[in-house]
Design a protein around this motif. Sequence first.
Motif, PDB file in Angstrom:
ATOM      1  N   HIS A 190       0.860  -1.187   0.000  1.00 41.45           N
ATOM      2  CA  HIS A 190       0.000   0.000   0.000  1.00 41.45           C
ATOM      3  C   HIS A 190       0.897   1.238   0.000  1.00 41.45           C
ATOM      4  O   HIS A 190       2.018   1.200   0.523  1.00 41.45           O
ATOM      5  CB  HIS A 190      -0.913  -0.025   1.216  1.00 41.45           C
ATOM      6  CG  HIS A 190      -1.441  -1.411   1.501  1.00 41.45           C
ATOM      7  ND1 HIS A 190      -2.419  -2.000   0.736  1.00 41.45           N
ATOM      8  CD2 HIS A 190      -1.073  -2.340   2.421  1.00 41.45           C
ATOM      9  CE1 HIS A 190      -2.645  -3.232   1.186  1.00 41.45           C
ATOM     10  NE2 HIS A 190      -1.830  -3.459   2.195  1.00 41.45           N
ATOM     11  N   TYR A 247       1.278   5.649   0.417  1.00 45.37           N
ATOM     12  CA  TYR A 247       0.740   6.881   0.980  1.00 45.37           C
ATOM     13  C   TYR A 247       1.546   8.066   0.473  1.00 45.37           C
ATOM     14  O   TYR A 247       2.763   7.972   0.300  1.00 45.37           O
ATOM     15  CB  TYR A 247       0.806   6.857   2.516  1.00 45.37           C
ATOM     16  CG  TYR A 247       0.089   5.675   3.107  1.00 45.37           C
ATOM     17  CD1 TYR A 247       0.729   4.446   3.260  1.00 45.37           C
ATOM     18  CD2 TYR A 247      -1.246   5.754   3.479  1.00 45.37           C
ATOM     19  CE1 TYR A 247       0.078   3.348   3.758  1.00 45.37           C
ATOM     20  CE2 TYR A 247      -1.915   4.650   3.994  1.00 45.37           C
ATOM     21  CZ  TYR A 247      -1.242   3.450   4.127  1.00 45.37           C
ATOM     22  OH  TYR A 247      -1.903   2.358   4.614  1.00 45.37           O
ATOM     23  N   GLN A 250       2.493  12.041   1.445  1.00 43.88           N
ATOM     24  CA  GLN A 250       2.478  12.997   2.543  1.00 43.88           C
ATOM     25  C   GLN A 250       3.125  14.302   2.093  1.00 43.88           C
ATOM     26  O   GLN A 250       4.317  14.335   1.814  1.00 43.88           O
ATOM     27  CB  GLN A 250       3.205  12.455   3.775  1.00 43.88           C
ATOM     28  CG  GLN A 250       3.094  13.382   4.979  1.00 43.88           C
ATOM     29  CD  GLN A 250       3.819  12.868   6.204  1.00 43.88           C
ATOM     30  OE1 GLN A 250       4.854  12.215   6.108  1.00 43.88           O
ATOM     31  NE2 GLN A 250       3.274  13.152   7.383  1.00 43.88           N
ATOM     32  N   ALA A 270      -1.049  15.293   7.073  1.00 45.70           N
ATOM     33  CA  ALA A 270      -1.110  13.857   7.357  1.00 45.70           C
ATOM     34  C   ALA A 270      -0.988  13.066   6.059  1.00 45.70           C
ATOM     35  O   ALA A 270      -1.304  13.574   4.981  1.00 45.70           O
ATOM     36  CB  ALA A 270      -2.428  13.527   8.045  1.00 45.70           C
ATOM     37  N   PRO A 271      -0.532  11.834   6.142  1.00 42.37           N
ATOM     38  CA  PRO A 271      -0.464  10.981   4.949  1.00 42.37           C
ATOM     39  C   PRO A 271      -1.853  10.724   4.372  1.00 42.37           C
ATOM     40  O   PRO A 271      -2.859  10.746   5.090  1.00 42.37           O
ATOM     41  CB  PRO A 271       0.156   9.685   5.475  1.00 42.37           C
ATOM     42  CG  PRO A 271       0.908  10.097   6.697  1.00 42.37           C
ATOM     43  CD  PRO A 271       0.077  11.180   7.309  1.00 42.37           C
ATOM     44  N   LEU A 322      -3.767   7.924   1.624  1.00 40.41           N
ATOM     45  CA  LEU A 322      -3.664   6.672   0.873  1.00 40.41           C
ATOM     46  C   LEU A 322      -3.821   6.962  -0.609  1.00 40.41           C
ATOM     47  O   LEU A 322      -4.810   7.583  -1.013  1.00 40.41           O
ATOM     48  CB  LEU A 322      -4.738   5.701   1.348  1.00 40.41           C
ATOM     49  CG  LEU A 322      -4.817   4.343   0.662  1.00 40.41           C
ATOM     50  CD1 LEU A 322      -3.624   3.478   1.065  1.00 40.41           C
ATOM     51  CD2 LEU A 322      -6.137   3.645   1.018  1.00 40.41           C
ATOM     52  N   TYR A 382      -3.795   0.978  -2.793  1.00 34.17           N
ATOM     53  CA  TYR A 382      -3.899  -0.124  -1.848  1.00 34.17           C
ATOM     54  C   TYR A 382      -3.970  -1.434  -2.610  1.00 34.17           C
ATOM     55  O   TYR A 382      -4.321  -1.453  -3.794  1.00 34.17           O
ATOM     56  CB  TYR A 382      -5.090   0.052  -0.897  1.00 34.17           C
ATOM     57  CG  TYR A 382      -6.451   0.080  -1.557  1.00 34.17           C
ATOM     58  CD1 TYR A 382      -6.916   1.213  -2.218  1.00 34.17           C
ATOM     59  CD2 TYR A 382      -7.280  -1.037  -1.504  1.00 34.17           C
ATOM     60  CE1 TYR A 382      -8.161   1.234  -2.808  1.00 34.17           C
ATOM     61  CE2 TYR A 382      -8.525  -1.029  -2.092  1.00 34.17           C
ATOM     62  CZ  TYR A 382      -8.965   0.122  -2.738  1.00 34.17           C
ATOM     63  OH  TYR A 382     -10.197   0.133  -3.337  1.00 34.17           O
ATOM     64  N   TYR A 383      -3.609  -2.498  -1.924  1.00 35.82           N
ATOM     65  CA  TYR A 383      -3.529  -3.818  -2.562  1.00 35.82           C
ATOM     66  C   TYR A 383      -2.790  -3.756  -3.904  1.00 35.82           C
ATOM     67  O   TYR A 383      -3.332  -4.151  -4.945  1.00 35.82           O
ATOM     68  CB  TYR A 383      -4.915  -4.421  -2.720  1.00 35.82           C
ATOM     69  CG  TYR A 383      -5.492  -4.924  -1.416  1.00 35.82           C
ATOM     70  CD1 TYR A 383      -6.730  -4.483  -0.964  1.00 35.82           C
ATOM     71  CD2 TYR A 383      -4.780  -5.812  -0.621  1.00 35.82           C
ATOM     72  CE1 TYR A 383      -7.238  -4.923   0.246  1.00 35.82           C
ATOM     73  CE2 TYR A 383      -5.277  -6.257   0.595  1.00 35.82           C
ATOM     74  CZ  TYR A 383      -6.520  -5.809   1.021  1.00 35.82           C
ATOM     75  OH  TYR A 383      -7.030  -6.242   2.219  1.00 35.82           O
ATOM     76  N   TYR A 400       5.375   6.835   0.884  1.00 34.88           N
ATOM     77  CA  TYR A 400       5.725   5.705   1.732  1.00 34.88           C
ATOM     78  C   TYR A 400       5.007   4.438   1.269  1.00 34.88           C
ATOM     79  O   TYR A 400       3.791   4.481   1.016  1.00 34.88           O
ATOM     80  CB  TYR A 400       5.321   5.967   3.178  1.00 34.88           C
ATOM     81  CG  TYR A 400       6.066   7.101   3.849  1.00 34.88           C
ATOM     82  CD1 TYR A 400       5.584   8.402   3.779  1.00 34.88           C
ATOM     83  CD2 TYR A 400       7.238   6.866   4.546  1.00 34.88           C
ATOM     84  CE1 TYR A 400       6.264   9.453   4.389  1.00 34.88           C
ATOM     85  CE2 TYR A 400       7.927   7.905   5.164  1.00 34.88           C
ATOM     86  CZ  TYR A 400       7.433   9.189   5.070  1.00 34.88           C
ATOM     87  OH  TYR A 400       8.109  10.221   5.672  1.00 34.88           O
ATOM     88  N   GLN A 408       3.947   0.465   2.382  1.00 30.49           N
ATOM     89  CA  GLN A 408       3.570  -0.147   3.669  1.00 30.49           C
ATOM     90  C   GLN A 408       2.959  -1.513   3.420  1.00 30.49           C
ATOM     91  O   GLN A 408       2.305  -1.747   2.399  1.00 30.49           O
ATOM     92  CB  GLN A 408       2.576   0.761   4.394  1.00 30.49           C
ATOM     93  CG  GLN A 408       1.972   0.203   5.672  1.00 30.49           C
ATOM     94  CD  GLN A 408       0.577  -0.376   5.464  1.00 30.49           C
ATOM     95  OE1 GLN A 408      -0.263   0.205   4.795  1.00 30.49           O
ATOM     96  NE2 GLN A 408       0.310  -1.531   6.049  1.00 30.49           N
TER      97      GLN A 408
END
Lengths: 108, 120
Positions: free
Chosen positions: A33, A35, A37, A42-43, A45, A48-49, A86, A88
Amino acid sequence: SYVLTQPPSVSVAPEQTARITCGGNNIGRKSVHWYQQKPGQAPVLVIYYDSDRPSGIPERFSGSNSGNTATLTISRVEAGDEADYYCQLLDRSSDHWVFGGGTKLTVL
Amino acid sequence: EVQLVESGGGLVQPGGSLRVSCAASGFTFSSYWMHWVRQAPGKGLVWVSRINSDGSSTNYADSVKGRFTISRDNAKNTLYLQMNSLRAEDTAVYYCVREPPNSNEYFDYWGQGTLVTVSS
């Protein structure tokens, strides 16, 4: 514990394509995933996946994951894409959520 | 609209304690697993802790295990992080983060964070 490795910085000219990598042992077998920033924020998204985009994220953002490298690709880069990115994942062997060290994207 | 608002940060001496809170709104708080993620000044994101929806199960990063306690009050829609035996290296912005429904792998909403500074 599982380690995710990102390049500290990537630079790209406007309208070009930026590729930000995230390395890990057999990372292609895991879901990654991403992100974004921006300074003082704040970060958010963005992927994802491995390759799914949340609503509101431009189609210019895409992702892939295979072997030992996951990649975030930003097409037709804009000045507003300048940020830290980032990767993750969830390390199921330890039940810990792991982040890469982050990559600063600079738009030249 | 999902909102996560952290509070309680501040300056604390090494060895001291602090509790930060996160007020949640715009969703059914009691149905979601929640996390704390921190970011030291100028550094990257680091996962700290996770709690399941009813508070019966928790996980901690090795760096905070035994010193930090995550908890929640579903009646008040609030998430907490009790931090004891604080060290200089715990100085960071602490983000309250939500897991999406039907997945425990990533985070879909983040608060704006609260700064904790550990210094004498």
